[in-house]
Design an enzyme around this catalytic site. Structure first.
Site, PDB file in Angstrom:
ATOM      1  N   ASP A  31      23.084  44.568  10.982  1.00 19.82           N
ATOM      2  CA  ASP A  31      22.223  43.422  11.292  1.00 19.82           C
ATOM      3  C   ASP A  31      22.456  43.032  12.748  1.00 19.82           C
ATOM      4  OD1 ASP A  31      20.914  41.171   9.025  1.00 19.82           O
ATOM      5  OD2 ASP A  31      20.949  40.647  11.155  1.00 19.82           O
ATOM      6  N   ASN A  32      21.457  42.422  13.365  1.00 15.02           N
ATOM      7  CA  ASN A  32      21.621  41.924  14.744  1.00 15.02           C
ATOM      8  C   ASN A  32      21.479  40.400  14.809  1.00 15.02           C
ATOM      9  OD1 ASN A  32      18.918  41.669  14.275  1.00 15.02           O
ATOM     10  ND2 ASN A  32      18.250  42.460  16.267  1.00 15.02           N
ATOM     11  N   THR A 144       5.955  43.854   0.134  1.00 12.57           N
ATOM     12  CA  THR A 144       5.634  42.540  -0.413  1.00 12.57           C
ATOM     13  C   THR A 144       4.344  42.593  -1.226  1.00 12.57           C
ATOM     14  OG1 THR A 144       4.659  40.419   0.241  1.00 12.57           O
ATOM     15  CG2 THR A 144       4.850  42.050   1.957  1.00 12.57           C
ATOM     16  N   SER A 179      -1.608  37.645   6.448  1.00 13.34           N
ATOM     17  CA  SER A 179      -0.914  37.207   7.674  1.00 13.34           C
ATOM     18  C   SER A 179      -0.538  38.451   8.468  1.00 13.34           C
ATOM     19  CB  SER A 179       0.366  36.428   7.337  1.00 13.34           C
ATOM     20  OG  SER A 179       1.410  37.328   6.979  1.00 13.34           O
ATOM     21  N   TYR A 181       2.487  39.172   9.503  1.00 12.36           N
ATOM     22  CA  TYR A 181       3.706  39.699   8.871  1.00 12.36           C
ATOM     23  C   TYR A 181       3.348  40.640   7.717  1.00 12.36           C
ATOM     24  CZ  TYR A 181       6.917  39.760   4.972  1.00 12.36           C
ATOM     25  OH  TYR A 181       7.627  40.170   3.870  1.00 12.36           O
ATOM     26  N   HIS A 182       2.474  40.162   6.822  1.00 10.28           N
ATOM     27  CA  HIS A 182       2.123  41.001   5.667  1.00 10.28           C
ATOM     28  C   HIS A 182       1.411  42.281   6.115  1.00 10.28           C
ATOM     29  CE1 HIS A 182       2.681  37.053   3.562  1.00 10.28           C
ATOM     30  NE2 HIS A 182       3.260  37.841   2.690  1.00 10.28           N
ATOM     31  N   LYS A 185       3.755  44.952   6.910  1.00 10.79           N
ATOM     32  CA  LYS A 185       4.278  45.604   5.689  1.00 10.79           C
ATOM     33  C   LYS A 185       3.320  46.703   5.220  1.00 10.79           C
ATOM     34  CE  LYS A 185       8.034  43.297   4.588  1.00 10.79           C
ATOM     35  NZ  LYS A 185       9.358  43.904   4.764  1.00 10.79           N
ATOM     36  N   LEU A 239       9.413  27.773  -3.457  1.00 12.03           N
ATOM     37  CA  LEU A 239      10.174  27.046  -4.481  1.00 12.03           C
ATOM     38  C   LEU A 239      11.474  26.475  -3.898  1.00 12.03           C
ATOM     39  CD1 LEU A 239      10.305  26.016  -7.339  1.00 12.03           C
ATOM     40  CD2 LEU A 239      11.299  28.182  -8.041  1.00 12.03           C
ATOM     41  N   VAL A 254       1.756  20.452  -1.337  1.00 10.09           N
ATOM     42  CA  VAL A 254       0.906  21.503  -1.902  1.00 10.09           C
ATOM     43  C   VAL A 254      -0.247  21.734  -0.923  1.00 10.09           C
ATOM     44  CG1 VAL A 254      -0.652  22.071  -3.803  1.00 10.09           C
ATOM     45  CG2 VAL A 254       1.529  20.899  -4.264  1.00 10.09           C
ATOM     46  N   TYR A 255      -0.404  22.986  -0.472  1.00  8.65           N
ATOM     47  CA  TYR A 255      -1.458  23.285   0.497  1.00  8.65           C
ATOM     48  C   TYR A 255      -2.813  23.342  -0.208  1.00  8.65           C
ATOM     49  CZ  TYR A 255       2.255  24.785   3.723  1.00  8.65           C
ATOM     50  OH  TYR A 255       3.356  24.853   4.537  1.00  8.65           O
TER      51      TYR A 255
HETATM   52  N1  LIG Z   1      12.679  36.427   0.685  1.00 10.60           N
HETATM   53  C1  LIG Z   1      11.531  36.694   0.070  1.00 10.60           C
HETATM   54  O1  LIG Z   1      11.012  35.885  -0.706  1.00 10.60           O
HETATM   55  C2  LIG Z   1      10.866  38.027   0.273  1.00 10.60           C
HETATM   56  C3  LIG Z   1       9.708  38.320  -0.461  1.00 10.60           C
HETATM   57  C4  LIG Z   1       9.081  39.544  -0.295  1.00 10.60           C
HETATM   58  C5  LIG Z   1       9.619  40.481   0.594  1.00 10.60           C
HETATM   59  N2  LIG Z   1      10.728  40.171   1.317  1.00 10.60           N
HETATM   60  C6  LIG Z   1      11.267  41.191   2.238  1.00 10.60           C
HETATM   61  O2  LIG Z   1      12.620  41.397   1.951  1.00 10.60           O
HETATM   62  C7  LIG Z   1      13.346  41.659   3.161  1.00 10.60           C
HETATM   63  C8  LIG Z   1      14.509  40.683   3.272  1.00 10.60           C
HETATM   64  O3  LIG Z   1      13.983  39.355   3.282  1.00 10.60           O
HETATM   65  P1  LIG Z   1      14.911  38.112   3.544  1.00 10.60           P
HETATM   66  O4  LIG Z   1      14.254  36.941   2.957  1.00 10.60           O
HETATM   67  O5  LIG Z   1      16.312  38.458   3.160  1.00 10.60           O
HETATM   68  O6  LIG Z   1      14.793  38.012   5.138  1.00 10.60           O
HETATM   69  P2  LIG Z   1      15.941  37.668   6.192  1.00 10.60           P
HETATM   70  O7  LIG Z   1      15.304  37.355   7.477  1.00 10.60           O
HETATM   71  O8  LIG Z   1      16.870  36.680   5.633  1.00 10.60           O
HETATM   72  O9  LIG Z   1      16.701  39.075   6.286  1.00 10.60           O
HETATM   73  C9  LIG Z   1      16.328  40.093   7.163  1.00 10.60           C
HETATM   74  C10 LIG Z   1      17.562  40.450   7.972  1.00 10.60           C
HETATM   75  O10 LIG Z   1      17.227  41.545   8.813  1.00 10.60           O
HETATM   76  C11 LIG Z   1      17.795  41.322  10.077  1.00 10.60           C
HETATM   77  N3  LIG Z   1      17.003  42.068  11.066  1.00 10.60           N
HETATM   78  C12 LIG Z   1      15.682  41.925  11.342  1.00 10.60           C
HETATM   79  N4  LIG Z   1      15.337  42.766  12.354  1.00 10.60           N
HETATM   80  C13 LIG Z   1      16.462  43.449  12.690  1.00 10.60           C
HETATM   81  C14 LIG Z   1      16.750  44.435  13.670  1.00 10.60           C
HETATM   82  N5  LIG Z   1      15.830  44.865  14.528  1.00 10.60           N
HETATM   83  N6  LIG Z   1      18.007  44.918  13.729  1.00 10.60           N
HETATM   84  C15 LIG Z   1      18.968  44.480  12.882  1.00 10.60           C
HETATM   85  N7  LIG Z   1      18.758  43.534  11.946  1.00 10.60           N
HETATM   86  C16 LIG Z   1      17.519  43.026  11.857  1.00 10.60           C
HETATM   87  C17 LIG Z   1      17.717  39.815  10.288  1.00 10.60           C
HETATM   88  O11 LIG Z   1      18.641  39.351  11.239  1.00 10.60           O
HETATM   89  C18 LIG Z   1      18.009  39.297   8.881  1.00 10.60           C
HETATM   90  O12 LIG Z   1      19.368  39.037   8.687  1.00 10.60           O
HETATM   91  C19 LIG Z   1      12.344  41.531   4.292  1.00 10.60           C
HETATM   92  O13 LIG Z   1      11.913  42.814   4.664  1.00 10.60           O
HETATM   93  C20 LIG Z   1      11.214  40.740   3.680  1.00 10.60           C
HETATM   94  O14 LIG Z   1      10.002  41.058   4.298  1.00 10.60           O
HETATM   95  C21 LIG Z   1      11.359  38.972   1.173  1.00 10.60           C
END
Ligand SMILES: NC(=O)c1ccc[n+]([C@@H]2O[C@H](COP(=O)([O-])OP(=O)(O)OC[C@H]3O[C@@H](n4cnc5c(N)ncnc54)[C@H](O)[C@@H]3O)[C@@H](O)[C@H]2O)c1
Length: 382
Positions: A31-32, A144, A179, A181-182, A185, A239, A254-255
């Site tokens: 992680d970074n 997602t 969005s 972001y989506h 994905k 939630l 609620v949006y």
């Molecule tokens: N939390 C949710 O409800 C949810 C729902 C659907 C999908 N997701 C997917 O699950 C994954 C994890 O989600 P989350 O909620 O834990 O997100 P989060 O942001 O808490 O975790 C992602 C982690 O990746 C690290 N990261 C991102 N880019 C990086 C890079 N270039 N180098 C190193 N580290 C990097 C971030 O620092 C972070 O700690 C994501 O891909 C997200 O899209 C999450």
């Protein structure tokens, strides 16, 4: 198995790393701290302070006896990715490392560009690293449910059989995200599918719905092992936000009409879904897609559930329909299939009153630290 968890500091990454480690896998995380940096830049706080990865790994080792190796660096940079893959030689990769917030991706051009570059670069680097250093490794990628959008037909599990002018073909289920972001994905899925066809990679793409909760079996050992917890509009999931708003005495926002329906899951089920996917890998040349959620709720349903539980705990919880800053259908058909993970052995933790009470009672401890001005920021889509 040797499992590399990318994004191992994250809301889901850290609990996943502990969970896999507790199940006798050898785990490394990378992680970074991008998420922490973006939160600082947008001036939003976690509900409680969370130690960094070195401290968390040391604490985990002291309570469990298991070691999690920590690599700090940017996975969008090839040199770092190559170093980690070459050293650890993973048999499975859990790829969480993306900018995961839809509102963040819609903030402004800089945030949009970061989301686009970061998410696609990390996914591409993972693909190239598997090809170069561990071609038999299985990539478990978090996608997602938002990739599908809200079509007016049933959502299948990743694929759709199409009959056209008397002929048939199986395609990726049509995707139309709400969005940027989506949309990244969707692009990830396309990249993975291309290289599955071209290099016979083994990939599981998990179409996950919004996750809630903070407790897992492993966090019971010490509360400093809890994942970080956002309650702001930019990074918090709905939630989790509503639970904090109920405790703070801030009306549940609620949006619009609140009929937006999605598939939700408890964080405990995320960990089990990911572990089941890792332990039952896809074949070479297979892109396996599972819809990862356990039950569907509208935003109105969630608000009503939180209000009811809040009242039982003596909280005065109001619900307010506010202007919807997003562009999305507020009433729509929604019937996604989700049998793949159940077939692999998932036994869901459904949203019960006990689950909500446990979350609220924990959040109450931090009531005085909740910052009201972070809750509703009106990040507009258009
Ligand atoms: N939390 C949710 O409800 C949810 C729902 C659907 C999908 N997701 C997917 O699950 C994954 C994890 O989600 P989350 O909620 O834990 O997100 P989060 O942001 O808490 O975790 C992602 C982690 O990746 C690290 N990261 C991102 N880019 C990086 C890079 N270039 N180098 C190193 N580290 C990097 C971030 O620092 C972070 O700690 C994501 O891909 C997200 O899209 C999450």
């Amino acid at each position: 198995m040797r499992i590399l968890v990318l994004g191992g500091d994250g809301y889901l990454g850290w609990p996943t790393a502990m969970h896999l480690s507790a199940h006798a896998h050898e785990v490394a995380v990378a992680d970074n701290y991008l998420r922490r940096r973006l939160c600082r830049e947008e001036q939003v706080n976690f509900l409680y302070e969370v130690p960094d990865l070195d401290e968390r790994a040391a604490l985990w080792q002291s309570v469990s006896g298991h070691r999690i190796a920590v690599h700090i660096g940017d996975l969008s940079q090839w040199d770092f990715v190559a170093k980690v893959f070459e050293k650890f030689g993973p048999q499975a990769i859990v790829h969480y490392a993306e900018q995961p917030a839809a509102p963040y991706s819609m903030l402004h051009r800089k945030a949009a560009t970061l989301t686009l570059h970061n998410n696609l670069s990390v996914t591409a680097n993972v693909i190239f690293a598997v090809r170069e250093f561990c071609p038999d490794a299985h990539i478990v990628k978090l996608g997602t449910m938002g990739e599908y959008g809200t079509p007016n037909i049933d959502i299948e599990e990743g694929w759709l059989e199409v009959e056209h002018k008397g002929r048939q073909h199986k395609f990726l289920y049509p995707r139309q995200a709400g969005s940027l972001y989506h949309t990244t994905k969707i692009m990830d899925t396309d990249l993975l599918w291309f290289y599955v066809r071209t290099w016979a990679l083994r990939v599981t793409d998990l179409m996950q719905g919004p996750v809630y909760g903070l407790f897992t079996d492993e966090t019971e050992k010490n509360e400093r092992l809890l994942p970080f917890f956002n309650y702001d509009e930019i990074f918090g999931t709905v939630l989790n936000r509503f639970v904090v708003q109920a405790v703070a005495g801030y009306p549940l926002t609620v949006y619009g009409k609140g009929g937006q329906t999605r598939g939700y899951l408890n964080i405990k089920d995320t960990l089990n879904c990911v572990r089941l996917s890792v332990e039952n890998p896809a074949d070479h040349g297979e892109l396996r897609i599972f819809n990862q959620f356990t039950e569907t709720f509208s935003v109105n349903d969630l608000a009503a559930r939180v209000q009811e539980t809040g009242s039982e705990l003596g909280l005065n919880v109001d619900i307010q329909h506010v202007e919807n800053p997003r562009l999305e259908a507020e009433a729509h058909y929604y019937n996604p299939r989700h049998t793949g993970l159940l077939d692999l052995g998932l036994s869901p933790h459904y949203l019960s009153e006990d689950v909500l009470v446990e979350m609220m009672e924990y959040v109450i401890k931090y009531k005085d630290q909740i910052k009201h001005d972070q809750i509703y920021r009106k990040v507009k889509w258009a």
